[in-house]
Design a protein around this motif. Structure first.
Motif, short mmCIF file in Angstrom:
data_model
loop_
_atom_site.label_atom_id
_atom_site.label_comp_id
_atom_site.label_asym_id
_atom_site.label_seq_id
_atom_site.Cartn_x
_atom_site.Cartn_y
_atom_site.Cartn_z
N GLY A 45 0.83 -1.19 0.00
CA GLY A 45 0.00 0.00 0.00
C GLY A 45 0.86 1.25 0.00
N LYS A 46 0.37 2.32 -0.61
CA LYS A 46 1.14 3.57 -0.68
C LYS A 46 1.02 4.40 0.59
N THR A 47 -0.03 4.15 1.37
CA THR A 47 -0.22 4.85 2.64
C THR A 47 -0.35 3.81 3.74
N VAL A 48 -0.30 4.25 4.97
CA VAL A 48 -0.49 3.34 6.11
C VAL A 48 -1.84 2.65 6.00
N GLU A 49 -2.87 3.44 5.69
CA GLU A 49 -4.22 2.88 5.60
C GLU A 49 -4.34 1.88 4.46
N SER A 50 -3.78 2.19 3.31
CA SER A 50 -3.89 1.26 2.18
C SER A 50 -3.09 -0.02 2.44
N GLU A 51 -1.96 0.09 3.13
CA GLU A 51 -1.19 -1.10 3.50
C GLU A 51 -1.98 -1.94 4.51
N ASP A 68 -4.26 -24.19 -1.17
CA ASP A 68 -2.93 -23.96 -0.63
C ASP A 68 -1.92 -24.48 -1.64
N ASN A 69 -1.08 -23.60 -2.12
CA ASN A 69 -0.07 -24.02 -3.09
C ASN A 69 1.19 -24.53 -2.41
N GLY A 70 1.10 -24.80 -1.12
CA GLY A 70 2.24 -25.28 -0.36
C GLY A 70 2.99 -24.18 0.37
N HIS A 71 2.61 -22.93 0.11
CA HIS A 71 3.29 -21.79 0.72
C HIS A 71 2.35 -20.90 1.53
N LYS A 72 1.12 -21.34 1.73
CA LYS A 72 0.10 -20.50 2.35
C LYS A 72 0.52 -20.01 3.75
N GLN A 73 1.06 -20.90 4.57
CA GLN A 73 1.46 -20.49 5.92
C GLN A 73 2.61 -19.48 5.86
N GLN A 74 3.48 -19.61 4.92
CA GLN A 74 4.58 -18.65 4.73
C GLN A 74 4.00 -17.29 4.33
N TYR A 75 3.01 -17.29 3.42
CA TYR A 75 2.36 -16.04 3.01
C TYR A 75 1.70 -15.37 4.21
N ILE A 76 0.99 -16.17 5.00
CA ILE A 76 0.30 -15.62 6.18
C ILE A 76 1.31 -15.00 7.13
N GLN A 77 2.42 -15.68 7.38
CA GLN A 77 3.43 -15.14 8.30
C GLN A 77 4.00 -13.84 7.78
N GLN A 78 4.24 -13.75 6.49
CA GLN A 78 4.78 -12.51 5.93
C GLN A 78 3.76 -11.37 6.00
N VAL A 79 2.49 -11.68 5.82
CA VAL A 79 1.45 -10.66 5.96
C VAL A 79 1.34 -10.24 7.43
N LEU A 80 1.48 -11.17 8.34
CA LEU A 80 1.48 -10.82 9.77
C LEU A 80 2.66 -9.90 10.09
N ASP A 81 3.83 -10.20 9.54
CA ASP A 81 5.01 -9.35 9.76
C ASP A 81 4.74 -7.93 9.24
N ARG A 82 4.11 -7.82 8.10
CA ARG A 82 3.77 -6.51 7.55
C ARG A 82 2.75 -5.82 8.46
N SER A 83 1.82 -6.59 8.98
CA SER A 83 0.79 -6.03 9.88
C SER A 83 1.42 -5.48 11.15
N TRP A 84 2.43 -6.18 11.70
CA TRP A 84 3.10 -5.70 12.93
C TRP A 84 3.74 -4.34 12.67
N GLU A 85 4.20 -4.12 11.44
CA GLU A 85 4.81 -2.83 11.09
C GLU A 85 3.77 -1.72 11.00
N VAL A 86 2.60 -2.03 10.47
CA VAL A 86 1.60 -0.99 10.19
C VAL A 86 0.68 -0.72 11.39
N LEU A 87 0.41 -1.71 12.22
CA LEU A 87 -0.55 -1.52 13.32
C LEU A 87 -0.21 -0.33 14.24
N PRO A 88 1.05 -0.17 14.67
CA PRO A 88 1.34 0.96 15.56
C PRO A 88 1.14 2.33 14.91
N LYS A 89 1.13 2.37 13.59
CA LYS A 89 1.00 3.63 12.87
C LYS A 89 -0.46 4.01 12.60
#
Length: 153
Positions: A45-51, A68-89
Motif C-alpha cells: 500500500g502507498k499509505t499506512v491505511e492502504s497497507e 494452498d499451493n504449499g506456501h500459504k502459511q509462509q504467506y500468512i506469516q509474511q502478511v502478519l510481519d507486515r501487519s506488525w509494522e503498520v498496526l502501531p501507525k
C-alpha cells in the motif's frame, strides 16, 4: 484491496444466513479469492491505511480459502510481519480493529484482542455500523473458539 476483503468475507460467511450452499459457487468463489490474494500478495500500500487494508484483505482471503499451493502459511506469516509494522501507525479506527482481529485469529495473542476491545469500548453502542457489529461478533467468535478445526476434550 477492499474488494478482496469483501470477497473473502463473503466466502467466510457463505451459507451462514441459512441460504443453500452450491458447490459450484463455493468453488468459484474460493478460486477467485485465492487467485486475487496471490495477485495482490507482492504489492504494498502507498499509505499506512492502504497497507493495512491490503494486509486485512490478504489475511481474510487466506483464512477463507481452502486452496494452498504449499506456501500459504509462509504467506500468512509474511502478511502478519507486515501487519506488525503498520498496526502501531494506525489511528484507533474500524480498520485497526479489523486488522487486530484478523491478526488475533492467526496467533491468538491476547494483547491484540485487548487492543481491539479498548478501541471498541470507545464506540457509541447506539450508533454502531454493520461493519462494527460484524467485527465485534467475529472477535467474540475467535475468542470463544480458538481451535475451530480441532476437537478439544
Amino acid at each position: 484491496m477492499d474488494s478482496l476483503f469483501s470477497l473473502a468475507h463473503r466466502l467466510l460467511t457463505y451459507g451462514l444466513d441459512g441460504s443453500p450452499i452450491y458447490v459450484d459457487e463455493f468453488t468459484r468463489l474460493n478460486r477467485e479469492v485465492y487467485e486475487q490474494a496471490l495477485e495482490l500478495y507482492g504489492t504494498r500500500g502507498k499509505t499506512v491505511e492502504s497497507e493495512a487494508e491490503l494486509c486485512l484483505g490478504l489475511l481474510a482471503a487466506f483464512a477463507a480459502t481452502i486452496y494452498d499451493n504449499g506456501h500459504k502459511q509462509q504467506y500468512i506469516q509474511q502478511v502478519l510481519d507486515r501487519s506488525w509494522e503498520v498496526l502501531p501507525k494506525l489511528p484507533a479506527s474500524l480498520l485497526k480493529v479489523q486488522l487486530l482481529v484478523y491478526c488475533y485469529s492467526e496467533v491468538y495473542d491476547e494483547e491484540l484482542a485487548s487492543q481491539a476491545h479498548d478501541i471498541i469500548a470507545t464506540w457509541n453502542k447506539a450508533d454502531l455500523t454493520l461493519e462494527q457489529v460484524d467485527i465485534i461478533e467475529e472477535l467474540k467468535s475467535f475468542e470463544e473458539n480458538q481451535y475451530p478445526y480441532e476437537v478439544i476434550e
